[in-house]
Design a protein around this motif. Structure first.
Motif, PDB file in Angstrom:
ATOM      1  N   LEU A   1       4.256  -7.369 -21.436  1.00  0.00           N
ATOM      2  CA  LEU A   1       3.259  -8.439 -21.450  1.00  0.00           C
ATOM      3  C   LEU A   1       2.920  -8.919 -20.041  1.00  0.00           C
ATOM      4  O   LEU A   1       1.801  -9.337 -19.780  1.00  0.00           O
ATOM      5  N   ILE A   2       3.896  -8.865 -19.163  1.00  0.00           N
ATOM      6  CA  ILE A   2       3.648  -9.374 -17.811  1.00  0.00           C
ATOM      7  C   ILE A   2       3.524  -8.259 -16.781  1.00  0.00           C
ATOM      8  O   ILE A   2       3.381  -8.539 -15.594  1.00  0.00           O
ATOM      9  N   SER A   3       3.555  -7.016 -17.233  1.00  0.00           N
ATOM     10  CA  SER A   3       3.418  -5.927 -16.264  1.00  0.00           C
ATOM     11  C   SER A   3       2.001  -5.929 -15.696  1.00  0.00           C
ATOM     12  O   SER A   3       1.034  -6.161 -16.403  1.00  0.00           O
ATOM     13  N   GLY A   4       1.926  -5.718 -14.431  1.00  0.00           N
ATOM     14  CA  GLY A   4       0.625  -5.665 -13.774  1.00  0.00           C
ATOM     15  C   GLY A   4       0.084  -7.010 -13.325  1.00  0.00           C
ATOM     16  O   GLY A   4      -0.942  -7.072 -12.662  1.00  0.00           O
ATOM     17  N   ILE A   5       0.761  -8.102 -13.675  1.00  0.00           N
ATOM     18  CA  ILE A   5       0.302  -9.419 -13.223  1.00  0.00           C
ATOM     19  C   ILE A   5       0.646  -9.540 -11.743  1.00  0.00           C
ATOM     20  O   ILE A   5       1.781  -9.325 -11.339  1.00  0.00           O
ATOM     21  N   LYS A   6      -0.352  -9.869 -10.964  1.00  0.00           N
ATOM     22  CA  LYS A   6      -0.165  -9.917  -9.508  1.00  0.00           C
ATOM     23  C   LYS A   6      -0.286 -11.339  -8.977  1.00  0.00           C
ATOM     24  O   LYS A   6      -0.916 -12.188  -9.581  1.00  0.00           O
ATOM     25  N   PHE A   7       0.344 -11.555  -7.830  1.00  0.00           N
ATOM     26  CA  PHE A   7       0.222 -12.809  -7.100  1.00  0.00           C
ATOM     27  C   PHE A   7       0.236 -12.480  -5.611  1.00  0.00           C
ATOM     28  O   PHE A   7       0.592 -11.377  -5.213  1.00  0.00           O
ATOM     29  N   ILE A   8      -0.185 -13.435  -4.810  1.00  0.00           N
ATOM     30  CA  ILE A   8      -0.269 -13.210  -3.365  1.00  0.00           C
ATOM     31  C   ILE A   8       1.068 -13.562  -2.717  1.00  0.00           C
ATOM     32  O   ILE A   8       1.608 -14.645  -2.918  1.00  0.00           O
ATOM     33  N   TYR A   9       1.585 -12.629  -1.935  1.00  0.00           N
ATOM     34  CA  TYR A   9       2.842 -12.806  -1.222  1.00  0.00           C
ATOM     35  C   TYR A   9       2.612 -12.336   0.206  1.00  0.00           C
ATOM     36  O   TYR A   9       2.364 -11.153   0.435  1.00  0.00           O
ATOM     37  N   TYR A  10       2.638 -13.252   1.138  1.00  0.00           N
ATOM     38  CA  TYR A  10       2.330 -12.955   2.545  1.00  0.00           C
ATOM     39  C   TYR A  10       1.007 -12.200   2.672  1.00  0.00           C
ATOM     40  O   TYR A  10       0.933 -11.128   3.261  1.00  0.00           O
ATOM     41  N   ASP A  11      -0.019 -12.754   2.065  1.00  0.00           N
ATOM     42  CA  ASP A  11      -1.386 -12.226   2.112  1.00  0.00           C
ATOM     43  C   ASP A  11      -1.546 -10.842   1.481  1.00  0.00           C
ATOM     44  O   ASP A  11      -2.533 -10.166   1.719  1.00  0.00           O
ATOM     45  N   GLU A  12      -0.586 -10.412   0.692  1.00  0.00           N
ATOM     46  CA  GLU A  12      -0.658  -9.120   0.007  1.00  0.00           C
ATOM     47  C   GLU A  12      -0.504  -9.333  -1.496  1.00  0.00           C
ATOM     48  O   GLU A  12       0.372 -10.088  -1.917  1.00  0.00           O
ATOM     49  N   PRO A  13      -1.329  -8.679  -2.303  1.00  0.00           N
ATOM     50  CA  PRO A  13      -1.126  -8.786  -3.752  1.00  0.00           C
ATOM     51  C   PRO A  13       0.116  -7.988  -4.170  1.00  0.00           C
ATOM     52  O   PRO A  13       0.264  -6.827  -3.812  1.00  0.00           O
ATOM     53  N   MET A  14       1.005  -8.644  -4.879  1.00  0.00           N
ATOM     54  CA  MET A  14       2.248  -8.014  -5.341  1.00  0.00           C
ATOM     55  C   MET A  14       2.373  -8.252  -6.847  1.00  0.00           C
ATOM     56  O   MET A  14       2.004  -9.308  -7.344  1.00  0.00           O
ATOM     57  N   SER A  15       2.925  -7.279  -7.546  1.00  0.00           N
ATOM     58  CA  SER A  15       3.132  -7.472  -8.979  1.00  0.00           C
ATOM     59  C   SER A  15       4.480  -8.156  -9.199  1.00  0.00           C
ATOM     60  O   SER A  15       5.389  -8.052  -8.370  1.00  0.00           O
ATOM     61  N   ILE A  16       4.586  -8.843 -10.319  1.00  0.00           N
ATOM     62  CA  ILE A  16       5.819  -9.571 -10.623  1.00  0.00           C
ATOM     63  C   ILE A  16       7.003  -8.611 -10.693  1.00  0.00           C
ATOM     64  O   ILE A  16       8.075  -8.900 -10.168  1.00  0.00           O
ATOM     65  N   GLU A  17       6.805  -7.438 -11.309  1.00  0.00           N
ATOM     66  CA  GLU A  17       7.934  -6.510 -11.439  1.00  0.00           C
ATOM     67  C   GLU A  17       8.413  -5.962 -10.096  1.00  0.00           C
ATOM     68  O   GLU A  17       9.556  -5.528  -9.984  1.00  0.00           O
ATOM     69  N   GLU A  18       7.560  -6.005  -9.067  1.00  0.00           N
ATOM     70  CA  GLU A  18       7.989  -5.585  -7.727  1.00  0.00           C
ATOM     71  C   GLU A  18       8.819  -6.659  -7.035  1.00  0.00           C
ATOM     72  O   GLU A  18       9.643  -6.349  -6.182  1.00  0.00           O
TER      73      GLU A  18
END
Length: 183
Positions: free
Chosen positions: A37-54
């Motif tokens: 359900l949450i795979s592929g959801i991204k957020f910004i981390y140090y100006d880079e889009p990162m997925s939650i699973e990463e």
């Protein structure tokens, strides 16, 4: 051109449509926690889009909960913001160093709504399969190297593949509908 040229291309594209459908229905919550359900959801981390699973460990401690433990505690707020944007039917609990997602038990009415959503996705997947068939049929009919008998044979093979992949979609649909309607 040879039959294998056409059928291999069709198989590849139809398999892609089935996989897309499978991924879409995996994100329909049946009232049970599913990390997909949450795979592929991204957020910004140090100006880079990162997925939650990463950026976090994801676990399912209970049937109706997902626990997200960020590797960097500072990302907790960003994860919560991205989850809120997804508008899923869940309660998001900020526990400081981790985020807990709680999924409510589904009502019969909500289950029926989800089945309707499933039917729409099912139809879209079938349309994608039929579109692949239609495109390939046009190419076969335009191929001047093929005799009428060969064209008919090739078109029949493409139709058999279409039926096979639509059956796969129906099986996935049946399983998901059963999962949704099981209390």
């Amino acid at each position: 051109m040879e039959l294998n040229f056409y059928t291999n291309k069709v198989k590849l594209e139809m398999e892609k449509a089935v996989q897309t459908y499978s991924n879409q229905i995996a994100k329909i919550s049946a009232g049970k926690a599913n990390p997909k359900l949450i795979s592929g959801i991204k957020f910004i981390y140090y100006d880079e889009p990162m997925s939650i699973e990463e950026m976090a460990a994801i676990s399912v401690p209970e049937a109706q909960q997902i626990l997200i433990k960020p590797y960097d505690i500072k990302t907790t707020k960003n994860i919560i913001e991205s989850l809120n944007k997804m508008n899923y039917d869940m309660q998001i609990v900020d526990e400081g160093a981790q985020v807990r997602l709680k999924f409510p038990a589904l009502t019969t009415e909500r289950r029926k709504e989800l089945v309707k959503q499933l039917v729409k996705l099912n139809e879209s997947a079938k349309v994608a399969i039929r579109q692949v068939r239609q495109d390939e049929n046009k190419l076969i009919k335009k191929d001047e190297e093929l005799s009428e008998d060969e064209q008919k044979k090739y078109l029949d093979e493409i139709q058999k593949l279409t039926d096979k992949y639509i059956f796969k979609i129906e099986e996935l649909n049946k399983d998901k509908e059963k999962e949704l309607m099981t209390i």
